[in-house]
Design an enzyme around this catalytic site. Structure first.
Site, PDB file in Angstrom:
ATOM      1  N   CYS A  14      15.271  10.870   0.105  1.00 33.91           N
ATOM      2  CA  CYS A  14      15.339  11.239  -1.304  1.00 33.91           C
ATOM      3  C   CYS A  14      14.955  12.711  -1.447  1.00 33.91           C
ATOM      4  CB  CYS A  14      14.399  10.361  -2.123  1.00 33.91           C
ATOM      5  SG  CYS A  14      14.247  10.896  -3.845  1.00 33.91           S
ATOM      6  N   ASP A  69      16.094   6.635   2.686  1.00 32.32           N
ATOM      7  CA  ASP A  69      17.175   5.810   2.149  1.00 32.32           C
ATOM      8  C   ASP A  69      17.995   5.311   3.332  1.00 32.32           C
ATOM      9  OD1 ASP A  69      16.591   6.246  -0.608  1.00 32.32           O
ATOM     10  OD2 ASP A  69      17.545   8.211  -0.495  1.00 32.32           O
TER      11      ASP A  69
END
Length: 276
Positions: free
Chosen positions: A184, A191
């Site tokens: 992120c 992620d």
């Protein structure tokens, strides 16, 4: 100067609001990220959609009895804005103690609010747990390239120069990997995703594709922009007759985000993978 994402609720302590509050939604313009990729709203070389699934959707019936369901949201890839994910979660949580007379009323409110923030019509489906459970999980089509033997040392940023192809051969194939990871850009949290590449064009070297995908491992960007970058790098290399790049990301905060980008108009099937 702060970016739009840094001004969002992402990475900050936020109060839990349990009654309908559409102002919680936070828009992030796609324009800056398009510009990084050399694109504008008028020159997008793909069709596509961002499919969001919400596993924490709940509201109250007029009797006061709560309902739980799974929400599916389709945000056009050419919408002016993405909806920042934490604000999306906070908004959905604000429905928890809100009464809706019917599912149709709930869907109408969701469509209105989300479309206003995205800047383009957002599709909404509210599904029962039984319906989604009956579908089970899917596997990505084609060949999984994750068992290839490759030496990899590039993790900090996407490395399109790693990609190779054989321009003397034209092939049509589907390839996938579960080794996609990025971070992120605001919180630095990981992620995790699975990526699918379907194309007809110059034969792509599979090992080079795997090394390229792994080079995203420490890259900081949103899900949507990672998929767009992969699409553009492969398009430049392969000059394909057809290309689709899609990623199915592991959920965070009860939401998963699944961007699809293609040279052709598509209506992708929205079924979860085993990690989702």
């Amino acid at each position: 100067m702060h970016s739009a994402a840094e001004l969002s609720p992402l990475g900050k302590s936020s109060p839990y609001i349990a009654t309908y509050t559409p102002s919680l939604l936070f828009a992030i313009s796609r324009v800056a990220k398009w510009a990084e990729l050399g694109l504008t709203a008028q020159t997008l070389p793909y069709h596509g959609v961002d499919l969001w699934n919400c596993f924490e959707l709940s509201w109250l019936l007029p009797s006061g009895k709560p309902v739980v369901a799974i929400g599916e949201f389709s945000i056009p890839a050419d919408s002016p804005n993405i909806i920042e994910s934490k604000s999306f979660k906070l908004y959905l949580n604000s429905l928890n103690q809100t009464v809706f007379a019917s599912v149709a009323d709930l869907v109408a409110v969701l469509e209105t609010d989300l479309s206003a923030v995205a800047g383009k019509t957002v599709g909404v489906r509210v599904r029962s747990l039984a319906d989604v459970a009956a579908e089970g999980v899917m596997s990505l089509p084609g060949l999984c390239i994750d068992e290839l033997e490759v030496n990899i040392s590039a993790y900090q940023q996407p490395r399109p120069e790693l990609l190779r192809c054989d321009t003397t051969r034209i092939v049509e194939e589907s390839l996938h990997s579960h080794l996609l990871k990025s971070n992120c850009p605001v919180t630095g949290q990981p992620d995790w995703g699975s990526v699918l590449v379907q194309y007809r064009g110059a034969a792509l070297d599979h090992a080079s594709l795997l090394a390229y995908l792994v080079s995203f491992r420490q890259h900081a960007d949103f899900h949507e922009q990672c998929v767009e970058r992969i699409f553009l790098d492969l398009q430049r290399l392969l000059e394909p007759q057809h290309l689709t790049v899609a990623a199915r990301y592991v959920r965070r905060g009860g939401l998963d985000i699944n961007p699809y980008r293609s040279t052709d108009p598509i209506t992708p099937e929205n079924r979860r993978l085993v990690r989702q």
